[in-house]
Enzyme design. Structure first.
Site, short mmCIF file in Angstrom:
data_model
loop_
_atom_site.label_atom_id
_atom_site.label_comp_id
_atom_site.label_asym_id
_atom_site.label_seq_id
_atom_site.Cartn_x
_atom_site.Cartn_y
_atom_site.Cartn_z
N TYR A 218 1.41 2.86 6.06
CA TYR A 218 1.55 4.27 5.73
C TYR A 218 0.59 4.68 4.63
O TYR A 218 -0.01 3.84 3.95
CB TYR A 218 3.00 4.58 5.32
CG TYR A 218 3.36 4.16 3.91
CD1 TYR A 218 3.45 5.11 2.89
CD2 TYR A 218 3.63 2.83 3.59
CE1 TYR A 218 3.80 4.74 1.59
CE2 TYR A 218 3.98 2.45 2.31
CZ TYR A 218 4.06 3.41 1.31
OH TYR A 218 4.39 3.04 0.03
N LYS B 225 -0.91 -1.70 2.80
CA LYS B 225 0.13 -0.71 2.49
C LYS B 225 1.12 -0.63 3.65
O LYS B 225 1.10 0.30 4.46
CB LYS B 225 -0.49 0.65 2.18
CG LYS B 225 0.45 1.61 1.46
CD LYS B 225 -0.31 2.85 1.01
CE LYS B 225 0.61 3.87 0.35
NZ LYS B 225 1.14 3.41 -0.94
N GLU C 1 2.17 -4.97 -10.64
CA GLU C 1 2.09 -3.51 -10.54
C GLU C 1 3.48 -2.93 -10.65
O GLU C 1 4.47 -3.65 -10.73
CB GLU C 1 1.43 -3.10 -9.23
CG GLU C 1 2.14 -3.63 -8.00
CD GLU C 1 1.32 -3.45 -6.72
OE1 GLU C 1 0.38 -2.64 -6.71
OE2 GLU C 1 1.66 -4.11 -5.71
N LEU D 107 -1.71 -3.42 -4.62
CA LEU D 107 -2.26 -2.39 -3.76
C LEU D 107 -3.54 -1.85 -4.40
O LEU D 107 -3.60 -1.62 -5.60
CB LEU D 107 -1.26 -1.25 -3.59
CG LEU D 107 -1.69 -0.13 -2.64
CD1 LEU D 107 -1.76 -0.64 -1.21
CD2 LEU D 107 -0.74 1.04 -2.73
#
Length: 287
Positions: free
Chosen positions: A33, A151, A183, A207
């Site tokens: 996504y 992702k 993260e 990411l």
């Protein structure tokens, strides 16, 4: 007002949108996504999101459902139909819906990918009052799979992390693996010491944030030093400032990490300025 959404070539009222129970995103989390922000009715960083989407598809050997030009047109049409001035467009591509559940990938010649898009109306997105007071984060163990650079829709643990933060009276969580911050639950993490921004280097561990890339570029242009390396929670707690970046939060100051206050508990000037620069420059090139 009922939203108009996009499902496999059709613009439909959200109440009429349907996806098969055999869709592999539903059964296997076999999907990717992207979320693109909208400011002033225009898309922010669309090209970056489109390129990352293609990378995610390629890494999973998943066919693309349409060209990037077609994808841009769908985004624009949804923004127009739903009268979005400030908000987001959510896009999801899955490997599709075979006739039955199976671990083996279906033949791409027989099963086409599923493409779904919808908008979220978020008035005041750019002037979010939270940015003026900053957020509090806690640290949690990072137990996700090893390919965080893709992702995917595998978002259960990030959701659990946000709930852990909420239970602790915080706003979000930074994930830690082997003693180092990877993260945030849905964002990239940074701290500032003096004139230097420190953030984890790109790898399969995090990411590859589209907002991250833009903010670091703007920081360098503003004569700030950028150091991409591993760092600990303790190191971040001793910093002058900290912040996160994402497509929905832009640059969001962090004022507390695991109960330790930064900068007197108020957003620092550098993070605040980076937010201003990002919004200003991104609006100029929005599509």
């Amino acid at each position: 007002m009922t939203r108009t959404v996009y499902v496999n070539g059709d613009y439909l009222p959200e109440t009429e949108a349907k996806v098969s129970i055999f869709d592999r995103a539903f059964l296997m989390a076999d999907g990717v996504y992207e979320v693109t922000s909208v400011l002033g009715g225009k898309l922010i960083d669309f090209e970056g999101h489109a390129k990352r989407l293609q990378r995610s598809l390629d890494e999973l050997d998943m066919p693309s459902p349409c060209t990037m030009d077609e994808l841009l047109e769908i985004h624009r049409e949804l923004v127009k139909i739903n009268e979005i001035d400030e908000g987001m467009v959510y896009l999801q591509v899955t490997r599709g819906a075979p006739d039955d559940r199976d671990f083996v990938f279906p033949d791409p010649e027989l099963v086409k990918p599923t493409l779904v898009l919808f908008t979220q109306n978020k008035p005041g997105l750019a002037d979010n009052p939270v940015a003026k007071k900053g957020i509090k984060v806690i640290s949690i163990e990072d137990v996700r799979w090893g390919r965080r650079d893709i992702k995917t829709v595998q978002l259960l643990y990030p959701s659990m992390g946000k709930m852990m933060a909420k239970k602790a009276g915080a706003d979000d969580a930074w994930m830690v693996e082997d003693g180092f911050v990877t993260e945030g639950t849905s964002n990239n993490a940074y701290f500032i010491k003096g004139n230097k921004i420190v953030t984890r280097a790109l790898s399969n561990d995090i990411l590859h944030g589209i907002t991250r890339a833009a903010v670091l570029r703007f920081a360098k242009e503003s004569q700030m030093e950028v150091e991409e390396r591993n760092f600990t929670i303790e190191e971040a707690q001793q910093a002058d400032e900290a912040f996160i970046t994402s497509a929905s939060t832009f640059v969001m100051p962090v004022v507390e990490i695991d109960g330790v206050s930064l900068g007197g508990g108020v957003p620092g000037p550098r993070a605040a300025r980076l937010r201003e620069i990002y919004l200003e420059e991104s609006r100029k090139v929005a599509v």
